[in-house]
Design a protein around this motif. Structure first.
Motif, PDB file in Angstrom:
ATOM      1  N   PRO A  57       0.796  -1.228   0.000  1.00 19.37           N
ATOM      2  CA  PRO A  57       0.000   0.000   0.000  1.00 19.37           C
ATOM      3  C   PRO A  57       0.831   1.282   0.000  1.00 19.37           C
ATOM      4  N   THR A  58       2.110   1.190   0.285  1.00 24.32           N
ATOM      5  CA  THR A  58       2.941   2.390   0.286  1.00 24.32           C
ATOM      6  C   THR A  58       3.792   2.517  -0.976  1.00 24.32           C
ATOM      7  N   LEU A  59       3.530   1.688  -1.968  1.00 25.96           N
ATOM      8  CA  LEU A  59       4.315   1.713  -3.200  1.00 25.96           C
ATOM      9  C   LEU A  59       4.180   3.057  -3.915  1.00 25.96           C
ATOM     10  N   PHE A  60       2.986   3.584  -3.965  1.00 23.08           N
ATOM     11  CA  PHE A  60       2.734   4.904  -4.550  1.00 23.08           C
ATOM     12  C   PHE A  60       2.145   5.798  -3.474  1.00 23.08           C
ATOM     13  N   ALA A  61       2.531   7.053  -3.483  1.00 24.99           N
ATOM     14  CA  ALA A  61       2.105   7.985  -2.434  1.00 24.99           C
ATOM     15  C   ALA A  61       0.589   8.122  -2.375  1.00 24.99           C
ATOM     16  N   HIS A  62      -0.057   8.113  -3.507  1.00 23.96           N
ATOM     17  CA  HIS A  62      -1.506   8.308  -3.478  1.00 23.96           C
ATOM     18  C   HIS A  62      -2.250   7.083  -2.953  1.00 23.96           C
ATOM     19  N   TRP A  63      -1.618   5.934  -2.904  1.00 24.34           N
ATOM     20  CA  TRP A  63      -2.259   4.758  -2.316  1.00 24.34           C
ATOM     21  C   TRP A  63      -2.209   4.830  -0.800  1.00 24.34           C
ATOM     22  N   SER A  64      -1.145   5.323  -0.241  1.00 22.08           N
ATOM     23  CA  SER A  64      -1.011   5.322   1.212  1.00 22.08           C
ATOM     24  C   SER A  64      -1.720   6.502   1.866  1.00 22.08           C
ATOM     25  N   GLN A  65      -1.913   7.594   1.140  1.00 13.97           N
ATOM     26  CA  GLN A  65      -2.501   8.782   1.764  1.00 13.97           C
ATOM     27  C   GLN A  65      -3.986   8.936   1.512  1.00 13.97           C
ATOM     28  N   THR A  66      -4.521   8.245   0.558  1.00  9.29           N
ATOM     29  CA  THR A  66      -5.938   8.386   0.244  1.00  9.29           C
ATOM     30  C   THR A  66      -6.597   7.021   0.142  1.00  9.29           C
ATOM     31  N   ARG A  67      -7.909   7.035   0.051  1.00  9.13           N
ATOM     32  CA  ARG A  67      -8.663   5.795  -0.097  1.00  9.13           C
ATOM     33  C   ARG A  67      -9.428   5.813  -1.399  1.00  9.13           C
ATOM     34  N   THR A  68      -8.783   6.159  -2.492  1.00  7.94           N
ATOM     35  CA  THR A  68      -9.480   6.189  -3.768  1.00  7.94           C
ATOM     36  C   THR A  68      -9.666   4.781  -4.291  1.00  7.94           C
ATOM     37  N   ALA A  69     -10.791   4.574  -4.874  1.00  3.34           N
ATOM     38  CA  ALA A  69     -11.083   3.271  -5.477  1.00  3.34           C
ATOM     39  C   ALA A  69     -10.447   3.203  -6.852  1.00  3.34           C
ATOM     40  N   LEU A  70     -10.183   2.009  -7.303  1.00  2.00           N
ATOM     41  CA  LEU A  70      -9.672   1.836  -8.647  1.00  2.00           C
ATOM     42  C   LEU A  70     -10.766   2.203  -9.646  1.00  2.00           C
ATOM     43  N   PRO A  71     -10.388   2.628 -10.818  1.00  5.52           N
ATOM     44  CA  PRO A  71     -11.392   3.055 -11.795  1.00  5.52           C
ATOM     45  C   PRO A  71     -12.346   1.917 -12.150  1.00  5.52           C
ATOM     46  N   ALA A  72     -13.600   2.261 -12.233  1.00  2.71           N
ATOM     47  CA  ALA A  72     -14.612   1.268 -12.623  1.00  2.71           C
ATOM     48  C   ALA A  72     -14.821   1.341 -14.123  1.00  2.71           C
ATOM     49  N   ARG A  73     -14.931   0.198 -14.743  1.00  4.12           N
ATOM     50  CA  ARG A  73     -15.159   0.168 -16.191  1.00  4.12           C
ATOM     51  C   ARG A  73     -16.255  -0.781 -16.511  1.00  4.12           C
TER      52      ARG A  73
END
Length: 73
Positions: A57-73
């Motif tokens: 979860p800390t691989l990318f900064a935006h993964w560790s600091q936020t709880r955004t969902a992956l894009p839905a398609r």
């Protein structure tokens, strides 16, 4: 990246979520080009990215600091 997330999260949170989803979409596109097994299935690619996010979860900064969902398609 973390500073940018902190700034935008305070002043433009709705815009921040859209921008971070765009980053995830770029990661999906990159993974589909890099790995042959992911080229044919978007669902498999999304599953792969969720697994990477769960295990690192800390691989990318935006993964560790936020709880955004992956894009839905």
């Amino acid at each position: 990246m973390r500073g940018w997330i902190n700034y935008y999260g305070r002043f433009y949170p709705s815009r921040l979520v859209r921008s971070l989803r765009q980053i995830d979409e770029y990661l999906i596109r990159w993974a589909r080009q890099k790995y042959k097994r992911l080229r044919t299935s978007l669902r498999r690619t999304l599953r792969w990215l969720r697994g990477v996010k769960r295990h690192s979860p800390t691989l990318f900064a935006h993964w560790s600091q936020t709880r955004t969902a992956l894009p839905a398609r």
